[in-house]
Scaffold this active site. Sequence first.
Site, mmCIF file in Angstrom:
data_model
loop_
_atom_site.group_PDB
_atom_site.id
_atom_site.type_symbol
_atom_site.label_atom_id
_atom_site.label_comp_id
_atom_site.label_asym_id
_atom_site.label_seq_id
_atom_site.Cartn_x
_atom_site.Cartn_y
_atom_site.Cartn_z
ATOM 1 N N CYS A 1 -4.864 2.641 -3.521
ATOM 2 C CA CYS A 1 -3.605 3.139 -2.926
ATOM 3 C C CYS A 1 -2.492 2.111 -3.108
ATOM 4 C CB CYS A 1 -3.778 3.489 -1.449
ATOM 5 S SG CYS A 1 -4.987 4.758 -1.170
ATOM 6 N N ASP B 1 3.020 -4.751 7.768
ATOM 7 C CA ASP B 1 1.812 -3.937 7.668
ATOM 8 C C ASP B 1 0.612 -4.871 7.804
ATOM 9 O OD1 ASP B 1 -0.398 -2.529 6.911
ATOM 10 O OD2 ASP B 1 0.426 -1.799 5.012
ATOM 11 N N LYS C 1 -10.416 -1.021 10.506
ATOM 12 C CA LYS C 1 -10.569 -2.202 9.647
ATOM 13 C C LYS C 1 -10.852 -3.445 10.493
ATOM 14 C CE LYS C 1 -7.337 -0.360 6.211
ATOM 15 N NZ LYS C 1 -8.178 0.165 5.140
ATOM 16 N N GLN D 1 -4.675 -4.969 6.851
ATOM 17 C CA GLN D 1 -5.751 -5.847 6.367
ATOM 18 C C GLN D 1 -5.818 -7.154 7.149
ATOM 19 O OE1 GLN D 1 -8.090 -5.167 4.217
ATOM 20 N NE2 GLN D 1 -7.262 -3.182 3.602
ATOM 21 N N HIS E 1 0.875 -1.182 0.000
ATOM 22 C CA HIS E 1 0.000 0.000 0.000
ATOM 23 C C HIS E 1 0.912 1.232 0.000
ATOM 24 C CE1 HIS E 1 -2.675 3.000 1.925
ATOM 25 N NE2 HIS E 1 -3.681 2.258 1.505
HETATM 26 N N1 C6P Z 1 -6.376 0.543 2.836
HETATM 27 C C1 C6P Z 1 -8.243 0.242 1.308
HETATM 28 O O1 C6P Z 1 -9.341 0.537 0.847
HETATM 29 P P1 C6P Z 1 -4.996 3.709 7.256
HETATM 30 O O2 C6P Z 1 -5.518 4.591 6.173
HETATM 31 O O3 C6P Z 1 -3.789 4.301 7.953
HETATM 32 O O4 C6P Z 1 -6.049 3.234 8.193
HETATM 33 O O5 C6P Z 1 -4.499 2.362 6.529
HETATM 34 C C2 C6P Z 1 -3.576 2.430 5.486
HETATM 35 C C3 C6P Z 1 -3.357 1.080 4.904
HETATM 36 C C4 C6P Z 1 -2.120 0.491 5.060
HETATM 37 N N2 C6P Z 1 -1.888 -0.744 4.604
HETATM 38 C C5 C6P Z 1 -2.823 -1.465 3.964
HETATM 39 C C6 C6P Z 1 -2.506 -2.856 3.512
HETATM 40 C C7 C6P Z 1 -4.089 -0.924 3.767
HETATM 41 O O6 C6P Z 1 -5.025 -1.643 3.144
HETATM 42 C C8 C6P Z 1 -4.363 0.390 4.213
HETATM 43 C C9 C6P Z 1 -5.688 1.039 3.951
HETATM 44 C C10 C6P Z 1 -7.710 1.018 2.491
HETATM 45 O O7 C6P Z 1 -7.587 -0.685 0.859
HETATM 46 C C11 C6P Z 1 -7.769 2.488 2.247
HETATM 47 S S1 C6P Z 1 -6.691 2.990 0.947
#
Ligand code: C6P
Length: 406
Positions: free
Chosen positions: A364, A200, A226, A203, A123
Amino acid sequence: MKHDISVIRGDFPILHQEVYGKPLVYLDNAATTQKPQCVIDTVRHYYEKDNANIHRGVHLLSERATADYEAARETIRLFFNAKSSKEVVFTRGATESINLVATSWGNANVGKGDEVLITHMEHHSNIVPWQMLCDRVGASLKVVPMNAAGELEMDAFETLLSDRTKLVGVVHMSNALGTINPVGTMIKKAHAVGAKVLVDGAQAAAHMAVDLQALDADFYVTSAHKMYGPTGVGVLVGREVLLDAMPPYQGGGDMILTVTFEKSQYNDLPHKFEAGTPNIAGAIGFGRAIKYIESIGFKAIEACEKKLLTYAIQKAADFDGLRQIGTAGNRACILSFVLDGVHPHDLGTILDREGVAIRAGHHCAMPVMQFYGVPATARASFSIYNTKAEVDVLFTALAKAQAMFA
Ligand code: C6P
């Protein structure tokens, strides 16, 4: 606990509504999950009964708020099997957690000629902070390639690892493909060359048990929203010895013990990294969300989500003109695809009118789109409250969209 779908759906008030006159089918769980009533009630209770600043007040409300905030930290520690609550730092979410490590640990430990190794399926949150670090210190960013199925090339990973590698950043479960990466193996191999590893888990954490002591990750990050929790809060779970040696990320209240104009003495872990008034209600709500996940249990969660994904994959395979993006052997909860002749954004709009919420875009993860030669994909992402009947609604809506563009 048994996964009783009607009980679980009953826990989520938002699901029981119509959009454009159609029952809501929420399949955008990778972007954010919905919140169970118990989390909503917990946040509401905090504001109705306990709202106060933490670690500061001498009054009862502040004591209650502080106790609940710290209890949430302990719940999260146990959930991830971290060694100590000192290792659990509340942040705004996965993005801020990665930026914290890239700035605080990165500035102190990565220098000219060093390498940071990430993967092709990260991401942007796990790409850009490392790019910024490499630009600052004169290090190089290296990328582990993936194959057409969306699996990491493990031989290339080993070839890319060297004593120049200071950090490996890897996504546990890809948001664009659903791939679950072999992070345990990667951590072992990275440690063998002396590199640290940031995983990371934005997910993964809602879909599978994560035992950080067994995994031996140096840093693990995730976001509460999430995982059925509130937005604007997440954690960085880091190895105590590393966090202890890292300079603060931000200065301000609560992260200090003493301040004079000459010098400040920093607070102990984890407070050293929690400058300013944190998202108190969010952290407490996060703790409640984790208890909710635990009340169902990952055995039940994984069994139900696997059934749903298998069903969706089969329907996708039988659907003329649909190309799945990401077909890894080990994947979870995500069906990413393109449909011949229909742009994913048009698809998202048409599906919305049918009551079906999906995400359309680059998620993203632009390098993933570049790899597959597509500008965007449509992505249906599943959660514990989704049903096969909802998957059927998705495919009926897809057929309608296809017919409109034929
Ligand atoms: N992905 C998606 O629709 P934040 O925004 O900090 O809560 O998470 C960022 C992030 C980091 N790593 C991974 C693997 C992610 O999937 C995400 C967030 C969302 O896929 C929003 S772009």
